[in-house]
Design an enzyme around this catalytic site. Structure first.
Site, PDB file in Angstrom:
ATOM      1  N   GLU A  38       0.816  -1.208   0.000  1.00  0.00           N
ATOM      2  CA  GLU A  38       0.000   0.000   0.000  1.00  0.00           C
ATOM      3  C   GLU A  38       0.859   1.272   0.000  1.00  0.00           C
ATOM      4  OE1 GLU A  38      -3.336   0.483  -0.356  1.00  0.00           O
ATOM      5  OE2 GLU A  38      -2.821   2.607  -0.269  1.00  0.00           O
ATOM      6  N   THR A  80      -5.875   1.822  -5.453  1.00  0.00           N
ATOM      7  CA  THR A  80      -5.490   0.409  -5.273  1.00  0.00           C
ATOM      8  C   THR A  80      -6.147  -0.466  -6.325  1.00  0.00           C
ATOM      9  OG1 THR A  80      -5.530   0.790  -2.888  1.00  0.00           O
ATOM     10  CG2 THR A  80      -5.335  -1.488  -3.611  1.00  0.00           C
ATOM     11  N   HIS A 195      -1.413   3.377   4.753  1.00  0.00           N
ATOM     12  CA  HIS A 195      -2.410   4.124   3.976  1.00  0.00           C
ATOM     13  C   HIS A 195      -2.582   5.495   4.612  1.00  0.00           C
ATOM     14  CE1 HIS A 195      -6.185   5.334   2.139  1.00  0.00           C
ATOM     15  NE2 HIS A 195      -6.133   4.280   1.344  1.00  0.00           N
ATOM     16  N   ASP A 254       1.410   0.115  -4.967  1.00  0.00           N
ATOM     17  CA  ASP A 254       0.192   0.265  -5.775  1.00  0.00           C
ATOM     18  C   ASP A 254       0.066   1.649  -6.407  1.00  0.00           C
ATOM     19  OD1 ASP A 254      -0.476   1.503  -3.342  1.00  0.00           O
ATOM     20  OD2 ASP A 254      -2.486   0.590  -3.228  1.00  0.00           O
ATOM     21  N   HIS A 255       0.488   2.693  -5.691  1.00  0.00           N
ATOM     22  CA  HIS A 255       0.384   4.070  -6.209  1.00  0.00           C
ATOM     23  C   HIS A 255       1.160   4.974  -5.264  1.00  0.00           C
ATOM     24  CE1 HIS A 255      -2.499   4.499  -2.971  1.00  0.00           C
ATOM     25  NE2 HIS A 255      -3.180   3.478  -3.452  1.00  0.00           N
TER      26      HIS A 255
HETATM   27  C1  GP9 Z   1      -8.930  -0.331   0.770  1.00  0.00           C
HETATM   28  C2  GP9 Z   1      -7.582  -0.244   0.165  1.00  0.00           C
HETATM   29  C3  GP9 Z   1      -7.090   1.159   0.105  1.00  0.00           C
HETATM   30  O1  GP9 Z   1      -9.532  -1.585   0.629  1.00  0.00           O
HETATM   31  O2  GP9 Z   1      -7.545  -0.859  -1.070  1.00  0.00           O
HETATM   32  O3  GP9 Z   1      -7.658   1.824  -0.923  1.00  0.00           O
HETATM   33  P1  GP9 Z   1      -6.998   3.071  -1.685  1.00  0.00           P
HETATM   34  O4  GP9 Z   1      -7.572   4.296  -1.067  1.00  0.00           O
HETATM   35  O5  GP9 Z   1      -5.528   3.042  -1.537  1.00  0.00           O
HETATM   36  O6  GP9 Z   1      -7.416   2.853  -3.064  1.00  0.00           O
HETATM   37 MN    MN Z   2      -3.877   1.906  -2.192  1.00  0.00          MN
END
Ligand code: GP9
Ligand code: MN
Length: 414
Positions: A38, A80, A195, A254-255
């Site tokens: 994440e 994500t 996150h 992921d980003h």
């Molecule tokens: C929540 C997780 C985080 O299930 O995938 O989401 P994001 O805000 O990073 O897309």
């Molecule tokens: Mn994410």
């Protein structure tokens, strides 16, 4: 269906991947762990803060893995879920909205359904509500056999922070669930603790906060360090439970975690007076680590992005292109991997140049150069995005024929 043929014709214009002799099929029939890290950006890797490594475990793991140091996220508003979408489909996410919500009933040629034909079982592990990002529905569409969401986990106030179950606990419980899956399996694991807004429990703090005064920026390093520790625990658990030797591990950021709203703090951290559009593009690098037990490590500077993971994985598993569906990315180990990566906002990176906000920069130096240098790539970058969008908007993959029917159609056309 003629629209699909246009898109396929367009894709056939770029040369076919020539897979590496050494690596094609090297992971045939092995389990695959695909791990979404994440909000993990590349700039923390192999970097110290106040004399301490921010990601000590990953820095070590990279020594024994294929590490792609010029790998970019290509996500849009679906965050994500956009990254997940690219991993499984090698299509771009949409220019606005999240394809997981807007086109969850399309036909796709996704990794889980391709691997099903190879005898694989597939599952996703994520300790959040099953409906978040419309995952429950989309995973069905993509061919996943099971989604282990929140209700499969033991979640308490003690083992939670911020968005939910802490990553260390998540990994521990996940390995217990994964070890009972039918093998070989394709397992996607989505972490959560790192996150925004990067909340952490005091007892999990292994590194100080940074000192820019920008709260979430400063905390980011603490939760990144925690994610790093969680990954270390994950590998320990996988080894303890006998899943290490017969598995491969693909781990990706992921980003971005730090948006441009934090440029002041970022400038302070990186010792830069200004974060230019060139710097902003370079900050979209996220780690990609492919760990294959028994293989020596190598750091690769290939210009690459999330769109490339699916064809790379399929080649490692020895699945040939006739079974791989429609892909906009390329095998990262192919000798002829084109050196162009297109971000969702239209910025792009080549081995020589970075194009951002209508400006062309030299990639190595970040110096502005004549825009004529970037022009040869502009059409290809725009067309890639457009053809991919058209496939999704028109649900064009529903016109793909099963392989045997395709062969008949090809013969008829000859
Ligand atoms: C929540 C997780 C985080 O299930 O995938 O989401 P994001 O805000 O990073 O897309
Ligand atoms: Mn994410």
């Amino acid at each position: 269906s003629s629209d699909l043929m246009d898109a396929e014709k367009y894709l056939q214009q770029s040369p076919k991947d020539i897979p590496s002799d050494e690596l094609y099929g090297i992971a045939k029939d092995k389990n695959v762990f695909l791990i979404s890290m994440e909000s993990l950006q590349g700039f923390v890797i192999n970097r110290k803060m106040f004399g301490q490594e921010i990601t000590p475990f990953l820095n070590d793991l990279i020594e024994d893995s294929y590490y792609f140091e010029n790998f970019y996220h290509q996500t849009g508003q679906g965050k994500t879920s956009d990254a997940e979408f690219m991993m499984d489909n090698s299509l771009y996410p949409l220019p606005s909205g999240a394809v997981y919500f807007t086109h969850a009933n399309n036909t796709y040629t996704a990794t889980p359904s391709i691997l099903k034909d190879q005898g694989y079982y597939s599952a996703v592990f994520h300790a959040n509500d099953a409906s978040f990002w419309n995952r429950e529905l989309m995973y069905d569409t993509l061919g996943y056999d099971n989604y282990f969401a929140k209700e499969y986990y033991n979640i308490t106030p003690e083992n939670s922070v911020g968005w939910g179950l802490k990553d260390i606990d998540f990994f521990k419980q996940t390995v217990q669930l994964a070890k009972d899956l039918p093998q070989p399996f394709y397992a996607k694991l989505l972490t959560l603790t790192n996150h925004h807004p990067y909340e952490y429990s005091k007892e999990d703090q292994m590194i100080p906060e940074f000192n820019s005064g920008d709260g979430s920026f400063d905390r980011y390093f603490v939760t990144v360090r925690y994610l790093d520790e969680a990954l270390k625990n994950f590998f320990d658990e996988v080894k303890k439970n006998g899943l290490y030797e017969n598995s491969i591990f693909i781990m990706y950021g992921d980003h971005y975690g730090i948006s441009e709203n934090h440029n002041r703090a970022m400038g302070e951290f990186l010792n830069k007076e200004e974060i230019t559009p060139y710097d902003s593009v370079q900050l979209q690098k996220v780690p990609l680590i492919i760990h294959i037990p028994g293989q020596e490590g190598k750091t690769l500077d290939t210009i690459s992005g999330q769109i490339d993971v699916k064809p790379t994985l399929l080649h490692l598993l020895g699945v040939d292109d006739s079974q791989a569906g429609v892909n906009f990315g390329h095998d990262l180990f192919a000798e002829n991997k084109p050196q162009l990566t297109v971000l969702r906002n239209g910025s792009f990176i080549t081995d020589e140049y970075v194009f951002a906000q209508e400006t062309c920069y030299e990639r190595e130096t970040g110096v502005e150069v004549d825009s004529a240098n970037c022009e040869p790539f502009q059409d290809k970058a725009a067309n890639d995005l457009q053809y991919s969008d058209e496939i999704i908007y028109g649900d064009l993959l529903r016109f793909i024929l099963p392989e045997n029917e395709q062969e008949d159609a090809d013969k008829a056309a000859e």
